[in-house]
Write a protein that holds these residues in place. Structure first.
Motif, PDB file in Angstrom:
ATOM      1  N   THR A 189       0.815  -1.220   0.000  1.00  0.00           N
ATOM      2  CA  THR A 189       0.000   0.000   0.000  1.00  0.00           C
ATOM      3  C   THR A 189       0.847   1.268   0.000  1.00  0.00           C
ATOM      4  N   GLY A 190       2.151   1.111   0.238  1.00  0.00           N
ATOM      5  CA  GLY A 190       3.019   2.265   0.421  1.00  0.00           C
ATOM      6  C   GLY A 190       3.171   2.674   1.867  1.00  0.00           C
ATOM      7  N   GLY A 191       2.655   1.847   2.784  1.00  0.00           N
ATOM      8  CA  GLY A 191       2.647   2.189   4.199  1.00  0.00           C
ATOM      9  C   GLY A 191       3.930   1.834   4.933  1.00  0.00           C
ATOM     10  N   ILE A 192       3.865   1.955   6.259  1.00  0.00           N
ATOM     11  CA  ILE A 192       5.021   1.804   7.139  1.00  0.00           C
ATOM     12  C   ILE A 192       4.594   1.014   8.371  1.00  0.00           C
ATOM     13  N   VAL A 193       5.539   0.277   8.950  1.00  0.00           N
ATOM     14  CA  VAL A 193       5.364  -0.319  10.275  1.00  0.00           C
ATOM     15  C   VAL A 193       6.378   0.313  11.217  1.00  0.00           C
ATOM     16  N   GLY A 194       5.905   0.754  12.394  1.00  0.00           N
ATOM     17  CA  GLY A 194       6.771   1.371  13.390  1.00  0.00           C
ATOM     18  C   GLY A 194       7.200   0.368  14.451  1.00  0.00           C
ATOM     19  N   LEU A 195       8.490   0.267  14.674  1.00  0.00           N
ATOM     20  CA  LEU A 195       9.073  -0.644  15.663  1.00  0.00           C
ATOM     21  C   LEU A 195       8.595  -0.284  17.065  1.00  0.00           C
ATOM     22  N   ASN A 196       8.081  -1.281  17.800  1.00  0.00           N
ATOM     23  CA  ASN A 196       7.483  -1.078  19.115  1.00  0.00           C
ATOM     24  C   ASN A 196       8.437  -1.569  20.211  1.00  0.00           C
ATOM     25  N   SER A 197       8.718  -0.731  21.206  1.00  0.00           N
ATOM     26  CA  SER A 197       9.673  -1.086  22.256  1.00  0.00           C
ATOM     27  C   SER A 197       9.044  -1.804  23.444  1.00  0.00           C
ATOM     28  N   PHE A 198       7.715  -2.010  23.434  1.00  0.00           N
ATOM     29  CA  PHE A 198       7.061  -2.700  24.557  1.00  0.00           C
ATOM     30  C   PHE A 198       7.631  -4.105  24.677  1.00  0.00           C
ATOM     31  N   ASN A 199       8.124  -4.445  25.860  1.00  0.00           N
ATOM     32  CA  ASN A 199       8.946  -5.645  26.016  1.00  0.00           C
ATOM     33  C   ASN A 199       8.234  -6.948  25.646  1.00  0.00           C
ATOM     34  N   GLU A 200       6.945  -7.047  25.903  1.00  0.00           N
ATOM     35  CA  GLU A 200       6.244  -8.300  25.640  1.00  0.00           C
ATOM     36  C   GLU A 200       6.059  -8.578  24.153  1.00  0.00           C
ATOM     37  N   PHE A 201       6.332  -7.587  23.306  1.00  0.00           N
ATOM     38  CA  PHE A 201       6.262  -7.785  21.864  1.00  0.00           C
ATOM     39  C   PHE A 201       7.633  -8.047  21.249  1.00  0.00           C
ATOM     40  N   VAL A 202       8.667  -8.120  22.094  1.00  0.00           N
ATOM     41  CA  VAL A 202      10.041  -8.324  21.610  1.00  0.00           C
ATOM     42  C   VAL A 202      10.423  -9.797  21.631  1.00  0.00           C
ATOM     43  N   MET A 262       9.266 -13.794  23.729  1.00  0.00           N
ATOM     44  CA  MET A 262       8.374 -14.496  24.656  1.00  0.00           C
ATOM     45  C   MET A 262       9.027 -14.723  26.013  1.00  0.00           C
ATOM     46  N   GLU A 263      10.375 -14.768  26.044  1.00  0.00           N
ATOM     47  CA  GLU A 263      11.098 -14.990  27.296  1.00  0.00           C
ATOM     48  C   GLU A 263      11.569 -13.655  27.855  1.00  0.00           C
ATOM     49  N   GLU A 264      11.262 -13.405  29.128  1.00  0.00           N
ATOM     50  CA  GLU A 264      11.488 -12.086  29.722  1.00  0.00           C
ATOM     51  C   GLU A 264      12.955 -11.674  29.694  1.00  0.00           C
ATOM     52  N   ASP A 265      13.874 -12.612  29.935  1.00  0.00           N
ATOM     53  CA  ASP A 265      15.283 -12.234  29.983  1.00  0.00           C
ATOM     54  C   ASP A 265      15.873 -11.981  28.587  1.00  0.00           C
ATOM     55  N   LYS A 266      15.106 -12.237  27.547  1.00  0.00           N
ATOM     56  CA  LYS A 266      15.554 -11.988  26.181  1.00  0.00           C
ATOM     57  C   LYS A 266      14.859 -10.782  25.548  1.00  0.00           C
ATOM     58  N   GLN A 267      14.175 -10.021  26.379  1.00  0.00           N
ATOM     59  CA  GLN A 267      13.495  -8.806  25.889  1.00  0.00           C
ATOM     60  C   GLN A 267      14.488  -7.644  25.927  1.00  0.00           C
ATOM     61  N   THR A 268      15.451  -7.715  25.025  1.00  0.00           N
ATOM     62  CA  THR A 268      16.594  -6.806  25.026  1.00  0.00           C
ATOM     63  C   THR A 268      16.604  -5.932  23.773  1.00  0.00           C
ATOM     64  N   LEU A 269      17.393  -4.877  23.835  1.00  0.00           N
ATOM     65  CA  LEU A 269      17.564  -3.996  22.685  1.00  0.00           C
ATOM     66  C   LEU A 269      18.061  -4.764  21.470  1.00  0.00           C
ATOM     67  N   SER A 313       0.010  -4.649  30.361  1.00  0.00           N
ATOM     68  CA  SER A 313       1.313  -5.177  30.739  1.00  0.00           C
ATOM     69  C   SER A 313       1.153  -6.218  31.840  1.00  0.00           C
ATOM     70  N   SER A 314       1.744  -7.401  31.632  1.00  0.00           N
ATOM     71  CA  SER A 314       1.641  -8.468  32.628  1.00  0.00           C
ATOM     72  C   SER A 314       2.943  -8.690  33.383  1.00  0.00           C
ATOM     73  N   GLN A 315       3.965  -7.895  33.063  1.00  0.00           N
ATOM     74  CA  GLN A 315       5.258  -8.035  33.724  1.00  0.00           C
ATOM     75  C   GLN A 315       5.495  -6.866  34.675  1.00  0.00           C
ATOM     76  N   SER A 316       6.572  -6.945  35.445  1.00  0.00           N
ATOM     77  CA  SER A 316       6.839  -5.918  36.457  1.00  0.00           C
ATOM     78  C   SER A 316       7.229  -4.581  35.836  1.00  0.00           C
ATOM     79  N   THR A 317       7.784  -4.607  34.613  1.00  0.00           N
ATOM     80  CA  THR A 317       8.120  -3.387  33.889  1.00  0.00           C
ATOM     81  C   THR A 317       7.654  -3.541  32.440  1.00  0.00           C
ATOM     82  N   PRO A 318       7.403  -2.423  31.718  1.00  0.00           N
ATOM     83  CA  PRO A 318       6.930  -2.505  30.340  1.00  0.00           C
ATOM     84  C   PRO A 318       8.011  -2.277  29.296  1.00  0.00           C
ATOM     85  N   PHE A 319       9.250  -2.083  29.719  1.00  0.00           N
ATOM     86  CA  PHE A 319      10.261  -1.620  28.759  1.00  0.00           C
ATOM     87  C   PHE A 319      11.241  -2.718  28.360  1.00  0.00           C
TER      88      PHE A 319
END
Length: 324
Positions: free
Chosen positions: A214-227, A229-236, A274-280
């Protein structure tokens, strides 16, 4: 400089406004964004829980807060309603914010309210947050339910007005119904890749390809649960893997930032998604850490011209093309 296509700053502005505060953006957000080299973005009106029980009342509450905030911070932030407004802000060394609508639960079936919101200044809209509503179905709604007839008319009105049309929170059925209805660019301001993190809010590869078509864009989301499935791998580092995957699937011209920072949200509002202790994401705790994303992009091999496209140029192109 960086463009953030999804920010909930108006939610925080409204909370402080209701306590009688003024000049809120300057007090609570400006320095953090400046440190993160965020030049502007889309700040959304969101009917955040528990205020979603009367969504139209909450929307008008937020509109009142924005109207009060706009003159208070006019020397540092331009609330923009056109491409030329944005470019003027940049030339004057100010940040800029387009007003977005994160879901249209507030309108029920009254499409005339979209005109009211447009006249106020909204230049972006999605049909739902995570819920089902009279227009469409969000990511947590009934999987088989897509757009309604009213929802299809809302899509056409949004695009006819010259507003950016956003699919970020739709379920799969509504996504495909919307793409069947829409013309021109369609975006997902804040979504990641389901191939790397199997969450319903993330997009499948065929959806990414269709948005690019369509010519559109997707914006990268920093919310950790979308990075990851494992909490310790929700890294930059793993977040930037989503960026790499998007570029491989969609092409460099169809990827941007839509960080969705939420560390300043509290209580029921934060707990609603958010289901975790932090959202980032680790290494990207708030907007001030965005330069870390740029450094990681360089480390994995992005060239300077590619970084500029993702950081702001792709979103600028969409704004120039869509917003009338």
């Amino acid at each position: 400089m960086n463009f953030d296509a999804h920010s909930d700053i108006w939610t925080d502005v409204t909370q402080h406004h209701l306590k009688g505060e003024r000049d809120i953006f300057r007090k609570y957000h400006y320095e953090r964004l400046k440190k993160g080299q965020i030049e502007g973005g889309i700040f959304v009106i969101w009917n955040d829980p528990p205020y979603d029980k009367d969504p139209l009342k909450r929307t008008r509450q937020m509109m009142e807060a924005i109207a009060c905030e706009e003159p208070d911070c006019a020397d540092i932030l331009k609330v923009s309603r056109s491409y030329s407004d944005m470019m003027t802000a940049r030339s004057e060394g100010k940040m800029y914010a387009f007003i977005g609508l994160e879901g249209l639960k507030s309108i029920g079936e009254d499409l005339d309210l979209i005109d009211e919101f447009y006249q106020f200044g909204a230049r972006h809209a999605g049909l739902t947050w995570n819920e089902e509503n009279p227009l469409a179905t969000g990511a947590l709604g009934t999987p088989e339910r897509g757009l309604t007839d009213v929802g299809r008319r809302a899509v056409r009105k949004i695009q006819d007005l010259g507003m950016i049309l956003d699919v970020s929170h739709l379920n799969d059925a509504s996504f495909w119904d919307l793409l069947d209805t829409a013309t021109g660019p369609v975006v997902a301001t804040h979504s990641n890749c389901r191939a790397l993190c199997n969450r319903p809010r993330n997009l499948m590869d065929d959806q990414l390809k269709e948005l690019a078509r369509t010519g559109g864009i997707v914006g990268l989301n920093s919310f950790n649960e979308f990075v990851h499935m494992e909490e310790d791998k929700q890294t930059l580092e793993n977040l930037v893997k989503h960026l790499v995957h998007m570029v491989e699937v969609m092409g460099i011209d169809h990827v941007g930032f839509g960080f969705d920072f939420s560390e300043f949200l509290e209580g029921d509002t934060l707990g609603s998604f958010s289901s975790q202790s932090t959202p980032f994401t680790i290494g990207l705790e708030d907007a001030s850490y965005v330069p870390n994303v740029i450094e990681e992009m360089k480390r994995v091999g992005f060239h300077e011209d590619e970084i500029e496209k993702i950081a702001y140029k792709n979103w600028h192109r969409i704004i120039k093309e869509v917003i009338k």
